[in-house]
Design an enzyme around this catalytic site. Structure first.
Site, mmCIF file in Angstrom:
data_model
loop_
_atom_site.group_PDB
_atom_site.id
_atom_site.type_symbol
_atom_site.label_atom_id
_atom_site.label_comp_id
_atom_site.label_asym_id
_atom_site.label_seq_id
_atom_site.Cartn_x
_atom_site.Cartn_y
_atom_site.Cartn_z
ATOM 1 C CB CYS A 12 45.028 27.206 44.933
ATOM 2 S SG CYS A 12 43.409 26.835 45.379
ATOM 3 C CG HIS B 29 44.444 31.938 45.203
ATOM 4 N ND1 HIS B 29 44.656 31.565 43.924
ATOM 5 C CD2 HIS B 29 44.204 30.352 46.368
ATOM 6 C CE1 HIS B 29 43.206 30.730 43.813
ATOM 7 N NE2 HIS B 29 43.088 30.164 45.757
ATOM 8 C CG ASN C 118 39.442 29.979 43.775
ATOM 9 O OD1 ASN C 118 40.296 29.689 43.762
ATOM 10 N ND2 ASN C 118 39.162 30.211 45.367
#
Ligand code: UT7
Length: 350
Positions: free
Chosen positions: A120, A277, A307
């Protein structure tokens, strides 16, 4: 590793994103697994996510986003000198999907490609790499692209499956100008996090059918999977200790943001937008609380798309730029945390 650029070398010159058409609601998920709209919304903030069509691949999502970023930069594939690509789910064990992007966009131009494994936090690392190549004069324009086709891999587990969605984001990095550019980067890694957020690969599937030899890093995952009747060696499974990852994400991201601001000699008030994020709305809620960040400076899209891994920050930047919230010259702080653990932040003037 924290780096302050007293002379700015690189800036974002184009952004693009792509989301597959199919929308999966929380009620759809409740038909697939033991969960509910209420649980997902209150624990994660996710309402909807996208799912790639069967004919779409990680590389095809990446090509779509990358093409849009190159057009947005007013360039063509022939202007790209280097491609940095990241994903958690490549279509092939080798070569990486970056090669498919290279062929689709750059054709016969022999552009080098680096497929990175930074999960990520990939975009933060890619920004730093692009800056170094541009600063050294080896590249003028670097295409950074991240694509995740993860929904179908994660839906085997309700803890993980409710959070993730498919999507891709890309940014072209070029020479800094007009006082815009990358100011500070902070890159961090801690392998103590490996057992807490992990998924087996092809190496552990099939080869040792029914009699898997478990690497020590899978010690925590093993018990979890065995309790749920998963058969090691027969398929690939994701695992995380949600609360441990959550705590680490909050603590480490808040520190990284503070460190970057201190290194730049800035206060939170000086920053126009914080792109965090989109892992879980509650993680970002805690960070906002700890750093006293006003809601209007912290855009979010997790409710609408979940996500999307390393693509999430770029997709969010693309959306906010289109709706007018992100403007050229804005001071932006980007921050991401993921498996590894690998995390980091970047301060840039957009
Ligand atoms: O992008 C990479 C970085 N990833 C992250 O940052 C993720 C960080 N972690 C998280 O986002 C959260 O920890 C989760 C969303 C994964 C889990 O939320 P939580 O509030 O930490 O829940 P929990 O794990 O403490 O579970 C609470 C309860 C448990 O039941 P019991 O033991 O209290 O009876 C779980 O079994 O909720 C249960 N549960 C669910 N219930 C309905 C877990 N997943 C679900 C679900 N639906 N999907």
């Amino acid at each position: 590793m924290i780096q302050r650029n007293d002379s700015m070398a690189s800036m974002i010159v184009g952004v693009g994103s792509y989301l597959p058409e199919q929308v999966v609601t929380n009620d759809d998920l409740a038909d697939m697994m033991d969960t509910s709209d209420e649980w997902i919304r209150t624990r994660t903030g996710v309402g909807l996510r996208r799912r790639a069509a069967p004919h779409e691949t990680t590389a095809s999502l990446a090509v779509e986003a990358a093409s849009r970023a190159v057009i947005d930069a007013g360039l063509s594939g022939g202007d790209i000198d280097l491609i940095v690509m990241g994903t958690m789910f490549p279509d092939f064990t080798y070569p990486g999907p970056g090669m498919v992007v290279q062929r689709a966009l750059c054709g016969d131009k022999p552009v080098p490609v680096i497929d990175i494994r930074v999960q990520c936090a990939g975009f933060i690392y890619a920004l730093s790499m692009a800056d170094l190549f541009i600063r050294s004069g080896q590249a003028r324009r670097v295409l950074c692209v991240f694509a995740e086709k993860e929904f179908d891999h994660f839906k085997v587990d309700r803890q993980i499956g409710v959070i993730f969605g498919d999507g891709a984001g890309a940014a072209v990095i070029g020479p800094a100008q007009d006082g815009r550019g990358l100011v500070v980067t902070d890159l961090k890694g801690d392998g103590a996090g490996v057992p807490d957020l992990i998924m087996t690969s092809d190496n552990l599937v099939g080869l040792r059918e029914g009699d898997a030899i478990w690497p020590a890093e899978l010690s925590k995952a093993r018990q979890y999977w065995q309790e749920r009747g998963f058969i090691p060696g027969h398929t690939k499974y994701p695992f995380w200790i949600g609360q441990e990852v959550f705590r680490n994400a909050v603590k480490r991201l808040a520190k990284s943001v503070r460190d970057v601001l201190e290194t730049a000699g800035c206060r939170t008030e000086d920053v126009d937008l914080f792109f965090l994020h989109q892992a879980n709305a509650r993680i970002n809620g805690k960070i906002k609380e700890m750093l006293h960040l006003p809601d209007e400076k912290v855009p979010e899209n997790i409710e609408r798309i979940g996500n999307t891994g390393a693509a999430s920050i770029i997709i969010l930047m693309d959306e906010t730029r289109r709706d007018g919230r992100l403007k050229p010259g804005d001071l932006c702080l980007l921050s991401a945390f993921g498996a590894g653990y690998l995390w980091g932040s970047a301060l840039l003037r957009f």
